[in-house]
Scaffold this motif. Sequence first.
Motif, PDB file in Angstrom:
ATOM      1  N   ASN A 111      -9.272  12.898  -5.288  1.00 17.73           N
ATOM      2  CA  ASN A 111      -8.289  11.633  -4.597  1.00 17.73           C
ATOM      3  C   ASN A 111      -8.574  10.300  -5.214  1.00 17.73           C
ATOM      4  O   ASN A 111      -9.593   9.620  -4.878  1.00 17.73           O
ATOM      5  N   VAL A 112      -7.907  10.030  -6.294  1.00 17.97           N
ATOM      6  CA  VAL A 112      -8.131   8.913  -7.440  1.00 17.97           C
ATOM      7  C   VAL A 112      -6.975   8.305  -7.350  1.00 17.97           C
ATOM      8  O   VAL A 112      -6.948   7.280  -8.334  1.00 17.97           O
ATOM      9  N   ASP A 113      -6.010   8.534  -6.868  1.00 21.71           N
ATOM     10  CA  ASP A 113      -4.607   7.999  -7.131  1.00 21.71           C
ATOM     11  C   ASP A 113      -4.879   6.207  -6.713  1.00 21.71           C
ATOM     12  O   ASP A 113      -4.170   5.618  -7.210  1.00 21.71           O
ATOM     13  N   TRP A 114      -5.579   6.038  -5.750  1.00 23.32           N
ATOM     14  CA  TRP A 114      -6.087   4.691  -5.241  1.00 23.32           C
ATOM     15  C   TRP A 114      -6.539   3.847  -6.340  1.00 23.32           C
ATOM     16  O   TRP A 114      -6.545   2.678  -6.097  1.00 23.32           O
ATOM     17  N   ILE A 115      -7.284   4.452  -7.109  1.00 26.17           N
ATOM     18  CA  ILE A 115      -7.996   3.517  -8.064  1.00 26.17           C
ATOM     19  C   ILE A 115      -7.372   2.574  -8.858  1.00 26.17           C
ATOM     20  O   ILE A 115      -6.528   2.898  -9.612  1.00 26.17           O
ATOM     21  N   THR A 116      -7.687   1.185  -8.557  1.00 28.45           N
ATOM     22  CA  THR A 116      -7.186   0.422  -9.629  1.00 28.45           C
ATOM     23  C   THR A 116      -8.160  -0.794 -10.230  1.00 28.45           C
ATOM     24  O   THR A 116      -9.357  -0.534  -9.633  1.00 28.45           O
ATOM     25  N   SER A 117      -8.163  -1.176 -11.381  1.00 26.49           N
ATOM     26  CA  SER A 117      -8.991  -1.925 -11.781  1.00 26.49           C
ATOM     27  C   SER A 117      -8.723  -3.456 -11.767  1.00 26.49           C
ATOM     28  O   SER A 117      -7.716  -4.007 -11.914  1.00 26.49           O
ATOM     29  N   ALA A 118      -9.506  -4.417 -11.120  1.00 29.93           N
ATOM     30  CA  ALA A 118      -9.435  -5.608 -10.828  1.00 29.93           C
ATOM     31  C   ALA A 118      -9.385  -6.311 -12.305  1.00 29.93           C
ATOM     32  O   ALA A 118     -10.390  -6.116 -13.171  1.00 29.93           O
ATOM     33  N   ARG A 119      -8.448  -6.811 -12.626  1.00 26.48           N
ATOM     34  CA  ARG A 119      -8.254  -7.664 -14.060  1.00 26.48           C
ATOM     35  C   ARG A 119      -8.436  -8.953 -13.953  1.00 26.48           C
ATOM     36  O   ARG A 119      -8.068  -9.744 -13.221  1.00 26.48           O
ATOM     37  N   SER A 120      -9.449  -9.663 -14.925  1.00 27.17           N
ATOM     38  CA  SER A 120      -9.894 -10.842 -14.879  1.00 27.17           C
ATOM     39  C   SER A 120      -8.624 -11.805 -15.658  1.00 27.17           C
ATOM     40  O   SER A 120      -8.798 -12.879 -15.787  1.00 27.17           O
ATOM     41  N   TYR A 121      -7.913 -10.938 -16.339  1.00 31.64           N
ATOM     42  CA  TYR A 121      -6.768 -11.447 -17.309  1.00 31.64           C
ATOM     43  C   TYR A 121      -5.683 -10.390 -17.271  1.00 31.64           C
ATOM     44  O   TYR A 121      -5.883  -9.198 -17.090  1.00 31.64           O
ATOM     45  N   PRO A 122      -4.538 -11.218 -17.545  1.00 30.71           N
ATOM     46  CA  PRO A 122      -3.340 -10.232 -17.789  1.00 30.71           C
ATOM     47  C   PRO A 122      -3.591  -9.282 -18.901  1.00 30.71           C
ATOM     48  O   PRO A 122      -3.809  -9.684 -19.739  1.00 30.71           O
ATOM     49  N   GLY A 123      -3.202  -7.961 -18.666  1.00 24.85           N
ATOM     50  CA  GLY A 123      -3.143  -7.024 -19.968  1.00 24.85           C
ATOM     51  C   GLY A 123      -4.691  -6.399 -20.149  1.00 24.85           C
ATOM     52  O   GLY A 123      -4.798  -5.624 -20.787  1.00 24.85           O
ATOM     53  N   GLN A 124      -5.516  -6.816 -19.127  1.00 25.47           N
ATOM     54  CA  GLN A 124      -6.888  -6.218 -19.305  1.00 25.47           C
ATOM     55  C   GLN A 124      -6.788  -4.692 -19.331  1.00 25.47           C
ATOM     56  O   GLN A 124      -6.319  -4.132 -18.241  1.00 25.47           O
ATOM     57  N   PRO A 125      -7.309  -3.914 -20.091  1.00 32.00           N
ATOM     58  CA  PRO A 125      -7.203  -2.422 -20.108  1.00 32.00           C
ATOM     59  C   PRO A 125      -8.163  -1.740 -18.898  1.00 32.00           C
ATOM     60  O   PRO A 125      -8.920  -2.577 -18.366  1.00 32.00           O
ATOM     61  N   ARG A 126      -7.692  -0.934 -18.246  1.00 36.09           N
ATOM     62  CA  ARG A 126      -8.110  -0.059 -17.138  1.00 36.09           C
ATOM     63  C   ARG A 126      -8.627   1.248 -17.672  1.00 36.09           C
ATOM     64  O   ARG A 126      -8.076   1.880 -18.777  1.00 36.09           O
ATOM     65  N   PHE A 127      -9.405   1.776 -16.876  1.00 37.89           N
ATOM     66  CA  PHE A 127      -9.721   3.212 -17.309  1.00 37.89           C
ATOM     67  C   PHE A 127      -8.298   4.099 -16.932  1.00 37.89           C
ATOM     68  O   PHE A 127      -7.794   4.122 -15.975  1.00 37.89           O
ATOM     69  N   SER A 128      -8.214   5.146 -18.040  1.00 36.19           N
ATOM     70  CA  SER A 128      -7.355   6.074 -17.612  1.00 36.19           C
ATOM     71  C   SER A 128      -7.640   7.453 -17.719  1.00 36.19           C
ATOM     72  O   SER A 128      -8.979   7.381 -18.170  1.00 36.19           O
ATOM     73  N   GLY A 129      -6.986   8.496 -16.900  1.00 38.06           N
ATOM     74  CA  GLY A 129      -7.512   9.628 -17.276  1.00 38.06           C
ATOM     75  C   GLY A 129      -8.433  10.089 -16.256  1.00 38.06           C
ATOM     76  O   GLY A 129      -9.166  11.086 -16.236  1.00 38.06           O
ATOM     77  N   ILE A 130      -8.821   9.231 -15.199  1.00 37.96           N
ATOM     78  CA  ILE A 130      -9.824   9.618 -14.132  1.00 37.96           C
ATOM     79  C   ILE A 130      -9.437  10.708 -13.128  1.00 37.96           C
ATOM     80  O   ILE A 130      -8.349  10.382 -12.685  1.00 37.96           O
ATOM     81  N   LYS A 131     -10.026  11.875 -13.277  1.00 38.49           N
ATOM     82  CA  LYS A 131      -9.365  13.001 -12.217  1.00 38.49           C
ATOM     83  C   LYS A 131     -10.515  13.138 -11.176  1.00 38.49           C
ATOM     84  O   LYS A 131      -9.982  13.756 -10.148  1.00 38.49           O
ATOM     85  N   THR A 132     -11.624  12.672 -11.464  1.00 37.77           N
ATOM     86  CA  THR A 132     -12.851  12.994 -10.274  1.00 37.77           C
ATOM     87  C   THR A 132     -13.670  11.692 -10.167  1.00 37.77           C
ATOM     88  O   THR A 132     -14.189  11.318 -11.094  1.00 37.77           O
ATOM     89  N   ILE A 133     -14.213  11.593  -8.800  1.00 40.32           N
ATOM     90  CA  ILE A 133     -15.294  10.384  -8.517  1.00 40.32           C
ATOM     91  C   ILE A 133     -16.168  11.341  -8.094  1.00 40.32           C
ATOM     92  O   ILE A 133     -16.081  12.075  -7.227  1.00 40.32           O
ATOM     93  N   VAL A 134     -17.419  10.942  -8.116  1.00 43.29           N
ATOM     94  CA  VAL A 134     -18.827  11.576  -7.890  1.00 43.29           C
ATOM     95  C   VAL A 134     -19.719  10.686  -7.170  1.00 43.29           C
ATOM     96  O   VAL A 134     -19.779   9.246  -7.704  1.00 43.29           O
TER      97      VAL A 134
END
Length: 254
Positions: free
Chosen positions: A123-146
Motif C-alpha cells: 500500500n504505497v499510493d499514499w506516499i508523497t515527497s515533501a518538496r522544499s522547492y517546486p519541481g523537486q524530484p520524488r522517488f518513483s517506482g516504489i512498490k513496497t515499504i518495509v
Amino acid sequence: MKALHTLSAYATTARLVLAQRSVPEKTNEITAIPELLDDLASAGQLEGALVSIDAMGCQVGIADKIVACKADYLLALKGNQPTLETDVADYFRTAPKEELVSKSSVEKGHGRIETRTYTASQNVDWITSARSYPGQPRFSGIKTIVKVEERAEHADRTTFDTRFFISSAPIDIERIAKGVRGHWGVESMHWLLDVEFKDDLSRYRSGHGAKNMAVVRRFALGLVRANKTKGSVKTRRKAAGWNPMLLLQILQRT
C-alpha cells in the motif's frame, strides 16, 4: 595524506566483491555509486538483481538509475530522507493487518540471540515527497515499504532497533528479508578485511598502492572464503602459507 575510502559492490550470495571504486572522502560515495552501477550494468551483473544500499545512497537519482538498469532497489530510510522515513513509520504504526505481510527469524551466534521481524506492505499510493522547492524530484517506482524490528539478547543486556526501507520490487517477504539480512554481509567482509588482513592498518598512502592493495585483499578474501577446507578464514589463510598444495588449491579457484 588521508586514508583511501573504497566503495564496493558485494554479491551477498556468492560472497564476492563484483566491483569497487576509490573515493577520497566518505561523502563522495553519493557521486561514485552511479558510476559503480554503470560498471556492474556494463558487465551484465545488474539486470534482475535486488540492489541494497544504506541510507547514504537513498537518493532519487540512484533509485532511478537502478530501475533503468532493469534491477530493483532496496534502500534504507534514515536521516537523509527524514520526511519519508517519518511517513513510513507512521503508516506501520496504524496499518491494518490485512495490508501487511510478515516474517520472523531467529539466529544464535557471537554470544547473542537475534530475533528479526520483517513486515512489508504494498500500500504505497499514499506516499508523497515533501518538496522544499517546486519541481523537486520524488522517488518513483516504489512498490513496497518495509519495517524491520531487531531484538538482540546478550548475556547482560537486550537491545532493540527498528529500520525502514523502500523498494521497487513487488512484495515478496522472503526475497525482501533475504535482501535486508544479506545487506549486512558486506559488514562481515569489512570486519574480515580489518581483522584478518589488517586493512585499516595499511600504511599505503601514495601513488596507486592503496587502491591496488584494496583490490588484492578483496580478491584474496574471496578466494579463501570460496575454499571449503575446514576452519575459519584466519585458519585457512595461515594454512595456505604453510602448505603449498593448499595454496595451489585455493588459487585454482580462478
